[in-house]
Design a protein around this motif. Sequence first.
Motif, PDB file in Angstrom:
ATOM      1  N   GLY A   1      12.045  -3.347   4.094  1.00  0.00           N
ATOM      2  CA  GLY A   1      13.293  -3.647   3.711  1.00  0.00           C
ATOM      3  C   GLY A   1      13.602  -4.844   2.661  1.00  0.00           C
ATOM      4  O   GLY A   1      14.755  -5.055   2.472  1.00  0.00           O
ATOM      5  N   VAL A   2      12.352  -5.286   2.115  1.00  0.00           N
ATOM      6  CA  VAL A   2      12.755  -6.095   0.970  1.00  0.00           C
ATOM      7  C   VAL A   2      13.140  -5.411  -0.331  1.00  0.00           C
ATOM      8  O   VAL A   2      12.279  -4.634  -1.022  1.00  0.00           O
ATOM      9  N   HIS A   3      14.373  -5.473  -0.629  1.00  0.00           N
ATOM     10  CA  HIS A   3      14.815  -4.472  -1.949  1.00  0.00           C
ATOM     11  C   HIS A   3      15.399  -5.582  -3.002  1.00  0.00           C
ATOM     12  O   HIS A   3      15.621  -4.854  -4.008  1.00  0.00           O
TER      13      HIS A   3
ATOM     14  N   VAL B   1      11.845   8.639   4.006  1.00  0.00           N
ATOM     15  CA  VAL B   1      10.483   7.895   3.564  1.00  0.00           C
ATOM     16  C   VAL B   1      10.807   6.751   3.150  1.00  0.00           C
ATOM     17  O   VAL B   1       9.819   5.875   3.452  1.00  0.00           O
ATOM     18  N   PHE B   2      11.838   6.571   2.567  1.00  0.00           N
ATOM     19  CA  PHE B   2      12.013   4.885   1.853  1.00  0.00           C
ATOM     20  C   PHE B   2      12.746   4.075   2.780  1.00  0.00           C
ATOM     21  O   PHE B   2      13.910   4.675   3.462  1.00  0.00           O
ATOM     22  N   SER B   3      12.641   3.042   2.831  1.00  0.00           N
ATOM     23  CA  SER B   3      13.544   2.083   3.655  1.00  0.00           C
ATOM     24  C   SER B   3      14.736   1.746   3.139  1.00  0.00           C
ATOM     25  O   SER B   3      14.964   2.072   1.893  1.00  0.00           O
TER      26      SER B   3
ATOM     27  N   GLN C   1       5.723  -7.940   0.732  1.00  0.00           N
ATOM     28  CA  GLN C   1       5.117  -6.662   0.308  1.00  0.00           C
ATOM     29  C   GLN C   1       6.406  -5.755  -0.093  1.00  0.00           C
ATOM     30  O   GLN C   1       7.150  -5.550   0.844  1.00  0.00           O
ATOM     31  N   ILE C   2       6.315  -4.996  -1.251  1.00  0.00           N
ATOM     32  CA  ILE C   2       7.494  -4.029  -1.636  1.00  0.00           C
ATOM     33  C   ILE C   2       7.055  -2.616  -1.719  1.00  0.00           C
ATOM     34  O   ILE C   2       5.851  -2.596  -2.598  1.00  0.00           O
ATOM     35  N   ALA C   3       7.648  -1.880  -1.495  1.00  0.00           N
ATOM     36  CA  ALA C   3       7.283  -0.238  -1.762  1.00  0.00           C
ATOM     37  C   ALA C   3       8.646   0.384  -2.282  1.00  0.00           C
ATOM     38  O   ALA C   3       8.703   0.903  -3.491  1.00  0.00           O
ATOM     39  N   SER C   4       9.438   0.792  -1.172  1.00  0.00           N
ATOM     40  CA  SER C   4      10.641   1.550  -1.399  1.00  0.00           C
ATOM     41  C   SER C   4      11.192   1.212  -2.672  1.00  0.00           C
ATOM     42  O   SER C   4      11.980   2.117  -3.410  1.00  0.00           O
ATOM     43  N   VAL C   5      11.666  -0.264  -3.010  1.00  0.00           N
ATOM     44  CA  VAL C   5      12.460  -0.445  -3.911  1.00  0.00           C
ATOM     45  C   VAL C   5      11.717  -0.040  -5.224  1.00  0.00           C
ATOM     46  O   VAL C   5      12.551   0.514  -6.220  1.00  0.00           O
ATOM     47  N   ILE C   6      10.440  -0.270  -5.267  1.00  0.00           N
ATOM     48  CA  ILE C   6      10.041   0.140  -6.543  1.00  0.00           C
ATOM     49  C   ILE C   6      10.120   1.946  -6.799  1.00  0.00           C
ATOM     50  O   ILE C   6      10.142   2.168  -7.948  1.00  0.00           O
ATOM     51  N   TYR C   7       9.796   2.449  -5.684  1.00  0.00           N
ATOM     52  CA  TYR C   7       9.949   4.104  -5.674  1.00  0.00           C
ATOM     53  C   TYR C   7      11.447   4.302  -6.335  1.00  0.00           C
ATOM     54  O   TYR C   7      11.523   5.118  -7.131  1.00  0.00           O
ATOM     55  N   LYS C   8      12.379   3.640  -5.932  1.00  0.00           N
ATOM     56  CA  LYS C   8      13.906   4.008  -6.294  1.00  0.00           C
ATOM     57  C   LYS C   8      13.888   3.344  -7.685  1.00  0.00           C
ATOM     58  O   LYS C   8      14.811   4.168  -8.416  1.00  0.00           O
TER      59      LYS C   8
ATOM     60  N   LEU D   1       3.839  -7.933   8.665  1.00  0.00           N
ATOM     61  CA  LEU D   1       4.770  -7.557   9.617  1.00  0.00           C
ATOM     62  C   LEU D   1       5.926  -7.060   8.849  1.00  0.00           C
ATOM     63  O   LEU D   1       6.531  -7.494   8.060  1.00  0.00           O
ATOM     64  N   PHE D   2       6.317  -5.634   8.622  1.00  0.00           N
ATOM     65  CA  PHE D   2       5.387  -4.596   9.675  1.00  0.00           C
ATOM     66  C   PHE D   2       4.988  -3.480   8.624  1.00  0.00           C
ATOM     67  O   PHE D   2       5.761  -3.400   7.864  1.00  0.00           O
ATOM     68  N   ASN D   3       4.475  -2.465   9.293  1.00  0.00           N
ATOM     69  CA  ASN D   3       4.214  -1.286   8.423  1.00  0.00           C
ATOM     70  C   ASN D   3       5.438  -0.348   8.884  1.00  0.00           C
ATOM     71  O   ASN D   3       6.005  -0.857   9.759  1.00  0.00           O
TER      72      ASN D   3
ATOM     73  N   LYS E   1      -3.552   2.098  -2.129  1.00  0.00           N
ATOM     74  CA  LYS E   1      -3.236   3.030  -1.025  1.00  0.00           C
ATOM     75  C   LYS E   1      -4.251   2.941   0.082  1.00  0.00           C
ATOM     76  O   LYS E   1      -5.352   2.950  -0.285  1.00  0.00           O
ATOM     77  N   SER E   2      -3.697   3.318   1.391  1.00  0.00           N
ATOM     78  CA  SER E   2      -4.796   3.089   2.696  1.00  0.00           C
ATOM     79  C   SER E   2      -5.964   4.515   2.369  1.00  0.00           C
ATOM     80  O   SER E   2      -5.405   5.609   1.896  1.00  0.00           O
ATOM     81  N   LEU E   3      -7.063   4.494   2.557  1.00  0.00           N
ATOM     82  CA  LEU E   3      -7.882   5.434   2.670  1.00  0.00           C
ATOM     83  C   LEU E   3      -7.754   5.869   4.031  1.00  0.00           C
ATOM     84  O   LEU E   3      -8.035   4.983   5.045  1.00  0.00           O
TER      85      LEU E   3
ATOM     86  N   SER F   1       0.921  -1.200   0.098  1.00  0.00           N
ATOM     87  CA  SER F   1      -0.003  -0.090  -0.075  1.00  0.00           C
ATOM     88  C   SER F   1       0.889   1.358   0.066  1.00  0.00           C
ATOM     89  O   SER F   1       1.632   1.333   0.917  1.00  0.00           O
ATOM     90  N   SER F   2       0.444   1.972  -0.873  1.00  0.00           N
ATOM     91  CA  SER F   2       1.579   3.218  -1.135  1.00  0.00           C
ATOM     92  C   SER F   2       1.141   4.146  -2.282  1.00  0.00           C
ATOM     93  O   SER F   2      -0.159   3.757  -2.830  1.00  0.00           O
ATOM     94  N   GLY F   3       1.710   5.439  -2.709  1.00  0.00           N
ATOM     95  CA  GLY F   3       1.104   5.888  -3.703  1.00  0.00           C
ATOM     96  C   GLY F   3       1.498   5.191  -4.987  1.00  0.00           C
ATOM     97  O   GLY F   3       1.087   5.457  -6.252  1.00  0.00           O
TER      98      GLY F   3
HETATM   99  C1  LIG Z   1       5.243   6.814   0.054  1.00  0.00           C
HETATM  100  C2  LIG Z   1       4.784   5.915   0.832  1.00  0.00           C
HETATM  101  C3  LIG Z   1       3.482   5.834   1.101  1.00  0.00           C
HETATM  102  C4  LIG Z   1       2.905   4.847   1.901  1.00  0.00           C
HETATM  103  N1  LIG Z   1       1.481   4.754   2.285  1.00  0.00           N
HETATM  104  C5  LIG Z   1       0.976   3.806   2.817  1.00  0.00           C
HETATM  105  C6  LIG Z   1      -0.459   3.515   3.273  1.00  0.00           C
HETATM  106  O1  LIG Z   1      -1.225   4.371   2.771  1.00  0.00           O
HETATM  107  N2  LIG Z   1      -0.798   2.518   3.947  1.00  0.00           N
HETATM  108  C7  LIG Z   1       0.085   1.589   4.315  1.00  0.00           C
HETATM  109  O2  LIG Z   1      -0.465   0.698   5.010  1.00  0.00           O
HETATM  110  N3  LIG Z   1       1.504   1.813   4.238  1.00  0.00           N
HETATM  111  C8  LIG Z   1       1.912   2.605   3.483  1.00  0.00           C
HETATM  112  N4  LIG Z   1       3.154   2.774   3.261  1.00  0.00           N
HETATM  113  C9  LIG Z   1       4.097   1.560   3.861  1.00  0.00           C
HETATM  114  C10 LIG Z   1       4.490   0.386   2.805  1.00  0.00           C
HETATM  115  O3  LIG Z   1       3.189  -0.238   2.327  1.00  0.00           O
HETATM  116  C11 LIG Z   1       5.424  -0.519   3.445  1.00  0.00           C
HETATM  117  O4  LIG Z   1       4.721  -1.216   4.355  1.00  0.00           O
HETATM  118  C12 LIG Z   1       6.600   0.177   4.013  1.00  0.00           C
HETATM  119  O5  LIG Z   1       7.094   1.232   3.128  1.00  0.00           O
HETATM  120  C13 LIG Z   1       7.682  -0.707   3.976  1.00  0.00           C
HETATM  121  O6  LIG Z   1       7.990  -1.381   2.894  1.00  0.00           O
HETATM  122  P1  LIG Z   1       9.445  -1.202   1.970  1.00  0.00           P
HETATM  123  O7  LIG Z   1      10.564  -1.327   2.879  1.00  0.00           O
HETATM  124  O8  LIG Z   1       9.292  -2.041   1.008  1.00  0.00           O
HETATM  125  O9  LIG Z   1       9.064   0.237   1.666  1.00  0.00           O
HETATM  126  C14 LIG Z   1       3.825   3.704   2.282  1.00  0.00           C
HETATM  127  C15 LIG Z   1       5.129   3.664   2.083  1.00  0.00           C
HETATM  128  C16 LIG Z   1       5.618   4.723   1.494  1.00  0.00           C
HETATM  129  C17 LIG Z   1       7.057   4.703   1.020  1.00  0.00           C
END
Ligand SMILES: Cc1cc2nc3c(=O)[nH]c(=O)nc-3n(C[C@H](O)[C@H](O)[C@H](O)COP(=O)(O)O)c2cc1C
Length: 328
Positions: free
Chosen positions: A246-248, A216-218, A265-272, A195-197, A45-47, A21-23
């Motif tokens: 931290g999964v990159h 903002v990014f892990s 679940q991954i987010a930061s690595v995709i942003y980067k 595990l974990f936000n 993305k969470s509401l 969940s993210s942008g």
């Molecule tokens: C820009 C950004 C926005 C995020 N928005 C949400 C959100 O709306 N809801 C949520 O549960 N987690 C949100 N997260 C957390 C990610 O889903 C994820 O749990 C967190 O970034 C750790 O994963 P990563 O190390 O792969 O980034 C957000 C993370 C980022 C970087």
Amino acid sequence: MADLSTTYLGLKLKNPIIIGSSGLTNSVENIKEAAANGAAAVVLKSLFEEQIQHAANQAIAQNEQADFNTEAKEYIRNYTRINDVDTYLNLIRESKNAVDIPIIASINCVSMAEWTEFAKRIEAAGADALELNIFILPSDPHFSGEQNEQIYFEIINKVIKTVKIPVAVKISYYFSGLAKMALKLSWTGIAGLVLFNRFYSPDIDIENFELKSSNVFSSPAELPISLRWVAMLSSKVQCDISASTGVHDGKAVIKELLAGAKAVQIASVIYKKGFQEIGVMLTELESWMDRHNFASTDQFIGKMSVGKAENPAVYERVQFMKHFSGIE
Ligand SMILES: Cc1cc2nc3c(=O)[nH]c(=O)nc-3n(C[C@H](O)[C@H](O)[C@H](O)COP(=O)(O)O)c2cc1C
């Protein structure tokens, strides 16, 4: 060729990589791109309760001269809320039409408010599952750990009674009794724990004496936090676990699966690096599976968890004694 599929929340996933969940998951275009690049599922993305209230307050503030009475303000608040919720429901519907991977909706709950009704509408809009992003910073000295924890159970119990789709709960590690809390959460009937936000955290600008946001990014260095707890809890909880933070790279995916996660679940690595990094990670997973003669993920998920690893005491170790770290 190795079979990368897994099951998470009762959903069949073609591989273990979910976009968290993210942008990255707040538009149909992004979700299509994620799917085209191999993501097995996305968490929208969470509401946020807060976000809805903020939007309403802004609409009121922008029309200061209108001098709204209480009833008008309430009308605007309701209108904004309905509007935001409808936009979210449309995202679910449009994403379901656009891609053939599971769409997991996400709501941020800090109280029960009206989320029960909203959960019903999310289900009706076609979401395959619902992730509850619950976080109560235990910063109020008037609230005991038990009182804070009670809020989680109240939210979960109400939502579970309301929907039939699987419900996952995404938590932080801010619990004094994390293992017991995770177990108790899994007994509520939820289908998964995330595990974990990772949260917005503060930093201080020492030249300008200003508060600002920390990274903002892990970074990959954050992986061991979730790795430890996935390994310690995966054979104990009565639900699936997906790992987040931290999964990159592909190696981190493999480690989390070995620890017992059904998916990551991954987010930061995709942003980067962009959505194409999913393919790189999957290739690494697949070649590792081939190298170790694993035909399917279930042959190694949990192999290095506390229940199965040869020396699980390592997960319990927390002090850097020279004997263990080799560093004085
Ligand atoms: C820009 C950004 C926005 C995020 N928005 C949400 C959100 O709306 N809801 C949520 O549960 N987690 C949100 N997260 C957390 C990610 O889903 C994820 O749990 C967190 O970034 C750790 O994963 P990563 O190390 O792969 O980034 C957000 C993370 C980022 C970087």
